[in-house]
Design a protein around this motif. Structure first.
Motif, PDB file in Angstrom:
ATOM      1  N   GLN A  81       1.774   8.875   0.942  1.00  0.00           N
ATOM      2  CA  GLN A  81       1.542   8.271   2.257  1.00  0.00           C
ATOM      3  C   GLN A  81       0.054   8.255   2.602  1.00  0.00           C
ATOM      4  O   GLN A  81      -0.428   7.297   3.203  1.00  0.00           O
ATOM      5  N   VAL A  82      -0.646   9.308   2.227  1.00  0.00           N
ATOM      6  CA  VAL A  82      -2.091   9.373   2.475  1.00  0.00           C
ATOM      7  C   VAL A  82      -2.793   8.219   1.761  1.00  0.00           C
ATOM      8  O   VAL A  82      -3.604   7.499   2.353  1.00  0.00           O
ATOM      9  N   VAL A  83      -2.464   8.019   0.496  1.00  0.00           N
ATOM     10  CA  VAL A  83      -3.069   6.941  -0.285  1.00  0.00           C
ATOM     11  C   VAL A  83      -2.654   5.580   0.261  1.00  0.00           C
ATOM     12  O   VAL A  83      -3.475   4.668   0.371  1.00  0.00           O
ATOM     13  N   GLU A  84      -1.388   5.422   0.645  1.00  0.00           N
ATOM     14  CA  GLU A  84      -0.907   4.148   1.185  1.00  0.00           C
ATOM     15  C   GLU A  84      -1.617   3.790   2.488  1.00  0.00           C
ATOM     16  O   GLU A  84      -1.953   2.633   2.729  1.00  0.00           O
ATOM     17  N   ARG A  85      -1.873   4.779   3.342  1.00  0.00           N
ATOM     18  CA  ARG A  85      -2.609   4.523   4.585  1.00  0.00           C
ATOM     19  C   ARG A  85      -3.996   3.985   4.269  1.00  0.00           C
ATOM     20  O   ARG A  85      -4.452   3.017   4.881  1.00  0.00           O
ATOM     21  N   SER A  86      -4.670   4.579   3.292  1.00  0.00           N
ATOM     22  CA  SER A  86      -6.008   4.102   2.935  1.00  0.00           C
ATOM     23  C   SER A  86      -5.950   2.671   2.412  1.00  0.00           C
ATOM     24  O   SER A  86      -6.816   1.851   2.709  1.00  0.00           O
ATOM     25  N   ARG A  87      -4.898   2.352   1.652  1.00  0.00           N
ATOM     26  CA  ARG A  87      -4.744   0.994   1.117  1.00  0.00           C
ATOM     27  C   ARG A  87      -4.468  -0.014   2.238  1.00  0.00           C
ATOM     28  O   ARG A  87      -4.986  -1.132   2.222  1.00  0.00           O
ATOM     29  N   THR A  88      -3.683   0.390   3.234  1.00  0.00           N
ATOM     30  CA  THR A  88      -3.386  -0.480   4.370  1.00  0.00           C
ATOM     31  C   THR A  88      -4.665  -0.830   5.130  1.00  0.00           C
ATOM     32  O   THR A  88      -4.894  -1.992   5.486  1.00  0.00           O
ATOM     33  N   ILE A  89      -5.509   0.166   5.357  1.00  0.00           N
ATOM     34  CA  ILE A  89      -6.784  -0.067   6.038  1.00  0.00           C
ATOM     35  C   ILE A  89      -7.642  -1.031   5.231  1.00  0.00           C
ATOM     36  O   ILE A  89      -8.207  -1.991   5.768  1.00  0.00           O
ATOM     37  N   VAL A  90      -7.728  -0.809   3.932  1.00  0.00           N
ATOM     38  CA  VAL A  90      -8.518  -1.683   3.056  1.00  0.00           C
ATOM     39  C   VAL A  90      -7.969  -3.108   3.078  1.00  0.00           C
ATOM     40  O   VAL A  90      -8.734  -4.076   3.167  1.00  0.00           O
ATOM     41  N   ASN A  91      -6.663  -3.269   3.010  1.00  0.00           N
ATOM     42  CA  ASN A  91      -6.057  -4.607   3.034  1.00  0.00           C
ATOM     43  C   ASN A  91      -6.407  -5.356   4.320  1.00  0.00           C
ATOM     44  O   ASN A  91      -6.680  -6.556   4.284  1.00  0.00           O
ATOM     45  N   GLN A  92      -6.394  -4.666   5.447  1.00  0.00           N
ATOM     46  CA  GLN A  92      -6.756  -5.302   6.716  1.00  0.00           C
ATOM     47  C   GLN A  92      -8.194  -5.794   6.676  1.00  0.00           C
ATOM     48  O   GLN A  92      -8.487  -6.917   7.109  1.00  0.00           O
ATOM     49  N   LEU A  93      -9.078  -4.977   6.159  1.00  0.00           N
ATOM     50  CA  LEU A  93     -10.490  -5.359   6.121  1.00  0.00           C
ATOM     51  C   LEU A  93     -10.741  -6.471   5.098  1.00  0.00           C
ATOM     52  O   LEU A  93     -11.557  -7.369   5.346  1.00  0.00           O
ATOM     53  N   THR A  94     -10.039  -6.445   3.975  1.00  0.00           N
ATOM     54  CA  THR A  94     -10.169  -7.512   2.975  1.00  0.00           C
ATOM     55  C   THR A  94      -9.722  -8.838   3.564  1.00  0.00           C
ATOM     56  O   THR A  94     -10.378  -9.874   3.363  1.00  0.00           O
ATOM     57  N   LYS A  95      -8.625  -8.821   4.299  1.00  0.00           N
ATOM     58  CA  LYS A  95      -8.160 -10.045   4.964  1.00  0.00           C
ATOM     59  C   LYS A  95      -9.171 -10.517   6.000  1.00  0.00           C
ATOM     60  O   LYS A  95      -9.349 -11.726   6.212  1.00  0.00           O
ATOM     61  N   GLY A  96      -9.860  -9.580   6.637  1.00  0.00           N
ATOM     62  CA  GLY A  96     -10.907  -9.932   7.592  1.00  0.00           C
ATOM     63  C   GLY A  96     -12.073 -10.646   6.918  1.00  0.00           C
ATOM     64  O   GLY A  96     -12.608 -11.623   7.446  1.00  0.00           O
ATOM     65  N   VAL A  97     -12.466 -10.174   5.748  1.00  0.00           N
ATOM     66  CA  VAL A  97     -13.536 -10.832   4.984  1.00  0.00           C
ATOM     67  C   VAL A  97     -13.100 -12.246   4.606  1.00  0.00           C
ATOM     68  O   VAL A  97     -13.860 -13.214   4.773  1.00  0.00           O
ATOM     69  N   GLU A  98     -11.877 -12.382   4.115  1.00  0.00           N
ATOM     70  CA  GLU A  98     -11.360 -13.704   3.746  1.00  0.00           C
ATOM     71  C   GLU A  98     -11.350 -14.638   4.957  1.00  0.00           C
ATOM     72  O   GLU A  98     -11.746 -15.809   4.859  1.00  0.00           O
ATOM     73  N   TYR A  99     -10.920 -14.127   6.101  1.00  0.00           N
ATOM     74  CA  TYR A  99     -10.887 -14.929   7.324  1.00  0.00           C
ATOM     75  C   TYR A  99     -12.295 -15.413   7.694  1.00  0.00           C
ATOM     76  O   TYR A  99     -12.491 -16.582   8.027  1.00  0.00           O
ATOM     77  N   LEU A 100     -13.276 -14.521   7.642  1.00  0.00           N
ATOM     78  CA  LEU A 100     -14.641 -14.900   7.995  1.00  0.00           C
ATOM     79  C   LEU A 100     -15.193 -15.967   7.047  1.00  0.00           C
ATOM     80  O   LEU A 100     -15.877 -16.893   7.482  1.00  0.00           O
ATOM     81  N   TYR A 162     -13.883   7.220 -10.229  1.00  0.00           N
ATOM     82  CA  TYR A 162     -13.716   6.985  -8.795  1.00  0.00           C
ATOM     83  C   TYR A 162     -12.308   6.524  -8.443  1.00  0.00           C
ATOM     84  O   TYR A 162     -11.802   6.844  -7.360  1.00  0.00           O
ATOM     85  N   LEU A 163     -11.641   5.799  -9.336  1.00  0.00           N
ATOM     86  CA  LEU A 163     -10.273   5.371  -9.048  1.00  0.00           C
ATOM     87  C   LEU A 163      -9.323   6.557  -8.981  1.00  0.00           C
ATOM     88  O   LEU A 163      -8.440   6.612  -8.126  1.00  0.00           O
ATOM     89  N   ASP A 164      -9.500   7.509  -9.888  1.00  0.00           N
ATOM     90  CA  ASP A 164      -8.672   8.714  -9.851  1.00  0.00           C
ATOM     91  C   ASP A 164      -8.851   9.454  -8.524  1.00  0.00           C
ATOM     92  O   ASP A 164      -7.902  10.015  -7.987  1.00  0.00           O
ATOM     93  N   ALA A 165     -10.066   9.430  -8.001  1.00  0.00           N
ATOM     94  CA  ALA A 165     -10.363  10.161  -6.764  1.00  0.00           C
ATOM     95  C   ALA A 165      -9.775   9.486  -5.525  1.00  0.00           C
ATOM     96  O   ALA A 165      -9.404  10.173  -4.578  1.00  0.00           O
ATOM     97  N   VAL A 166      -9.689   8.163  -5.518  1.00  0.00           N
ATOM     98  CA  VAL A 166      -9.202   7.484  -4.310  1.00  0.00           C
ATOM     99  C   VAL A 166      -7.731   7.110  -4.363  1.00  0.00           C
ATOM    100  O   VAL A 166      -7.165   6.720  -3.345  1.00  0.00           O
ATOM    101  N   ILE A 167      -7.101   7.226  -5.531  1.00  0.00           N
ATOM    102  CA  ILE A 167      -5.650   7.025  -5.613  1.00  0.00           C
ATOM    103  C   ILE A 167      -5.019   8.172  -6.401  1.00  0.00           C
ATOM    104  O   ILE A 167      -4.340   7.964  -7.397  1.00  0.00           O
TER     105      ILE A 167
END
Length: 176
Positions: A81-100, A162-167
């Protein structure tokens, strides 16, 4: 061959900011990104790390809640759940970049861009399709990559990248 005023290879902070500004200045702009918009920083580095650190901070505060007269019995965490929350935040921001990018009229092409000639690139999309683009200006904003140390290879067990550390799938008992 499609023509642009500006081609940007790389959709990280350097690339997408340049693309937005160029489009605002009236340049017909395209950004080519092989992976996720936002680059390593947004998707795997800064933003995800901050989300994980915030969770760790809250957990630490809850472990010491008794100092404030609060009791959190049976405190535990769910790493998935901790990792999924971080991914959800990232997905929102990635969609924001795409929108801009879209809002400012920047074309987005998902694929790997190669310099072909002085003013042209070839893009290989994931499905194998090849697209040729031409522009009077090209920015290469491919960002950074993690390097391994020759005498300390990543084994994903004792030595992480770094991938091992964030997921992570588990929290190590110690970390350097």
């Amino acid at each position: 061959m499609e023509n642009f005023d500006l081609i940007i290879i790389g959709g990280g902070p350097g690339g997408y900011v340049a693309a937005i500004r160029a489009a605002q200045l009236g340049l017909k702009t395209v950004i080519v990104e092989k992976s996720e918009l936002g680059g390593v920083c947004l998707n795997w580095g800064c933003i995800r790390t901050k989300a994980l650190l915030r969770t760790a901070e809250i957990y630490h505060l809850m472990k010491n809640a008794q100092e404030f007269g609060l009791h959190c019995d049976n405190l535990r965490y769910d790493i998935d759940q901790v990792v999924e929350r971080s991914r959800t935040i990232v997905n929102q921001l990635t969609k924001g970049v795409e929108y801009l990018l879209q809002k400012n009229g920047v074309d987005i092409i998902n694929g790997f861009g190669y310099l072909k000639e002085h003013n042209s690139i070839e893009v290989r999309k994931k499905d194998g399709e090849i697209i040729n683009l031409q522009a009077s200006n090209i920015i290469i904003a491919t960002g950074a990559r993690a390097r391994e140390l020759n005498n300390l290879p990543v084994d994903h067990n004792k030595v992480w990248n770094y991938l091992d550390a964030v997921i992570p799938t588990k929290i190590p008992s110690s970390l350097v």
